[in-house]
Design a protein around this motif. Structure first.
Motif, PDB file in Angstrom:
ATOM      1  N   ALA A 151       4.871  -4.563  -0.794  1.00  0.00           N
ATOM      2  CA  ALA A 151       4.906  -3.120  -1.010  1.00  0.00           C
ATOM      3  C   ALA A 151       6.116  -2.723  -1.856  1.00  0.00           C
ATOM      4  O   ALA A 151       5.998  -1.882  -2.763  1.00  0.00           O
ATOM      5  CB  ALA A 151       4.934  -2.379   0.326  1.00  0.00           C
ATOM      6  N   MET A 152       7.262  -3.308  -1.577  1.00  0.00           N
ATOM      7  CA  MET A 152       8.460  -2.982  -2.356  1.00  0.00           C
ATOM      8  C   MET A 152       8.313  -3.459  -3.803  1.00  0.00           C
ATOM      9  O   MET A 152       8.733  -2.772  -4.733  1.00  0.00           O
ATOM     10  CB  MET A 152       9.706  -3.604  -1.723  1.00  0.00           C
ATOM     11  CG  MET A 152      10.046  -3.055  -0.360  1.00  0.00           C
ATOM     12  SD  MET A 152      10.264  -1.268  -0.382  1.00  0.00           S
ATOM     13  CE  MET A 152      10.512  -0.978   1.350  1.00  0.00           C
TER      14      MET A 152
ATOM     15  N   ARG B 148       5.483  -3.705  -5.412  1.00  0.00           N
ATOM     16  CA  ARG B 148       4.540  -2.779  -6.041  1.00  0.00           C
ATOM     17  C   ARG B 148       5.246  -1.480  -6.402  1.00  0.00           C
ATOM     18  O   ARG B 148       5.024  -0.909  -7.458  1.00  0.00           O
ATOM     19  CB  ARG B 148       3.369  -2.504  -5.108  1.00  0.00           C
ATOM     20  CG  ARG B 148       2.329  -1.581  -5.739  1.00  0.00           C
ATOM     21  CD  ARG B 148       1.105  -1.470  -4.904  1.00  0.00           C
ATOM     22  NE  ARG B 148       0.407  -2.744  -4.908  1.00  0.00           N
ATOM     23  CZ  ARG B 148      -0.701  -2.987  -4.234  1.00  0.00           C
ATOM     24  NH1 ARG B 148      -1.240  -2.040  -3.481  1.00  0.00           N
ATOM     25  NH2 ARG B 148      -1.278  -4.161  -4.285  1.00  0.00           N
ATOM     26  N   LEU B 149       6.123  -0.999  -5.520  1.00  0.00           N
ATOM     27  CA  LEU B 149       6.860   0.229  -5.790  1.00  0.00           C
ATOM     28  C   LEU B 149       7.742   0.059  -7.022  1.00  0.00           C
ATOM     29  O   LEU B 149       7.829   0.969  -7.855  1.00  0.00           O
ATOM     30  CB  LEU B 149       7.697   0.635  -4.570  1.00  0.00           C
ATOM     31  CG  LEU B 149       8.546   1.881  -4.735  1.00  0.00           C
ATOM     32  CD1 LEU B 149       7.660   3.100  -4.959  1.00  0.00           C
ATOM     33  CD2 LEU B 149       9.424   2.078  -3.510  1.00  0.00           C
TER      34      LEU B 149
ATOM     35  N   ARG C 275      12.271   4.469   2.693  1.00  0.00           N
ATOM     36  CA  ARG C 275      12.506   3.171   2.045  1.00  0.00           C
ATOM     37  C   ARG C 275      13.643   2.427   2.726  1.00  0.00           C
ATOM     38  O   ARG C 275      13.550   1.229   2.979  1.00  0.00           O
ATOM     39  CB  ARG C 275      12.805   3.360   0.566  1.00  0.00           C
ATOM     40  CG  ARG C 275      12.960   2.037  -0.140  1.00  0.00           C
ATOM     41  CD  ARG C 275      13.136   2.203  -1.617  1.00  0.00           C
ATOM     42  NE  ARG C 275      13.180   0.887  -2.223  1.00  0.00           N
ATOM     43  CZ  ARG C 275      13.081   0.685  -3.507  1.00  0.00           C
ATOM     44  NH1 ARG C 275      12.920   1.684  -4.331  1.00  0.00           N
ATOM     45  NH2 ARG C 275      13.139  -0.536  -3.991  1.00  0.00           N
TER      46      ARG C 275
ATOM     47  N   VAL D  55      -0.313  -2.586   2.394  1.00  0.00           N
ATOM     48  CA  VAL D  55       0.649  -2.711   1.297  1.00  0.00           C
ATOM     49  C   VAL D  55       0.689  -1.422   0.491  1.00  0.00           C
ATOM     50  O   VAL D  55       1.764  -0.908   0.166  1.00  0.00           O
ATOM     51  CB  VAL D  55       0.311  -3.927   0.395  1.00  0.00           C
ATOM     52  CG1 VAL D  55       1.092  -3.884  -0.913  1.00  0.00           C
ATOM     53  CG2 VAL D  55       0.589  -5.229   1.138  1.00  0.00           C
ATOM     54  N   GLU D  56      -0.468  -0.868   0.181  1.00  0.00           N
ATOM     55  CA  GLU D  56      -0.503   0.374  -0.608  1.00  0.00           C
ATOM     56  C   GLU D  56       0.098   1.542   0.174  1.00  0.00           C
ATOM     57  O   GLU D  56       0.852   2.359  -0.379  1.00  0.00           O
ATOM     58  CB  GLU D  56      -1.931   0.700  -1.033  1.00  0.00           C
ATOM     59  CG  GLU D  56      -2.021   1.875  -1.981  1.00  0.00           C
ATOM     60  CD  GLU D  56      -1.229   1.694  -3.276  1.00  0.00           C
ATOM     61  OE1 GLU D  56      -0.673   2.702  -3.757  1.00  0.00           O
ATOM     62  OE2 GLU D  56      -1.158   0.572  -3.811  1.00  0.00           O
TER      63      GLU D  56
ATOM     64  N   LYS E  53       6.029   0.666 -10.158  1.00  0.00           N
ATOM     65  CA  LYS E  53       5.637   2.069 -10.387  1.00  0.00           C
ATOM     66  C   LYS E  53       6.813   2.926 -10.829  1.00  0.00           C
ATOM     67  O   LYS E  53       6.621   4.022 -11.331  1.00  0.00           O
ATOM     68  CB  LYS E  53       5.022   2.662  -9.114  1.00  0.00           C
ATOM     69  CG  LYS E  53       3.686   2.056  -8.774  1.00  0.00           C
ATOM     70  CD  LYS E  53       3.113   2.691  -7.536  1.00  0.00           C
ATOM     71  CE  LYS E  53       1.741   2.146  -7.213  1.00  0.00           C
ATOM     72  NZ  LYS E  53       1.120   2.848  -6.085  1.00  0.00           N
TER      73      LYS E  53
ATOM     74  N   CYS F 217       3.846   1.120   0.315  1.00  0.00           N
ATOM     75  CA  CYS F 217       4.384   1.417  -1.016  1.00  0.00           C
ATOM     76  C   CYS F 217       4.522   2.923  -1.205  1.00  0.00           C
ATOM     77  O   CYS F 217       5.543   3.409  -1.693  1.00  0.00           O
ATOM     78  CB  CYS F 217       3.473   0.816  -2.077  1.00  0.00           C
ATOM     79  SG  CYS F 217       3.976   1.188  -3.757  1.00  0.00           S
ATOM     80  N   THR F 218       3.516   3.667  -0.794  1.00  0.00           N
ATOM     81  CA  THR F 218       3.537   5.122  -0.928  1.00  0.00           C
ATOM     82  C   THR F 218       4.647   5.728  -0.071  1.00  0.00           C
ATOM     83  O   THR F 218       5.399   6.593  -0.526  1.00  0.00           O
ATOM     84  CB  THR F 218       2.169   5.711  -0.532  1.00  0.00           C
ATOM     85  OG1 THR F 218       1.171   5.152  -1.396  1.00  0.00           O
ATOM     86  CG2 THR F 218       2.160   7.215  -0.641  1.00  0.00           C
TER      87      THR F 218
END
Length: 87
Positions: free
Chosen positions: A79-80, A82-83, A34, A21-22, A86, A25-26
């Motif tokens: 992941a999306m 989490r993004l 993306r 997931v991290e 941020k 996300c990165t």
């Protein structure tokens, strides 16, 4: 599989999922990447009713494929999300 082994395996799978997931996300912070990840989440690799005849009762391979598709989409969705926090 014993309970101890099952718990150990579950812990390892959870760690791998958190790492994925991290990482996703990165990567998703890159606009072109993306778009590709969003398309991947939208696409479905599971065979549809008319594409393949699983017989009267679908076998385990179809169930495993569906589980994998659901997990993939879950990882991408996490992941999306989490993004978005941020940005």
């Amino acid at each position: 599989m014993t309970i101890g082994n099952s718990i150990h395996l579950e812990g390892r799978i959870n760690a791998h999922r958190r790492l994925l997931v991290e990482l996703v996300c990165t990567v998703a912070a890159i606009p072109d990447a993306r778009a590709a990840l969003v398309a991947m989440a939208r696409d479905n690799e599971t065979v549809r009713d008319h594409e393949e005849d699983p017989g009267i009762e679908p076998d385990a391979a179809f169930a495993v494929q569906q589980i994998a598709d659901n997990e993939l989409r879950g990882i991408l969705k996490a992941a999306m999300a989490r993004l978005e926090t941020k940005l």
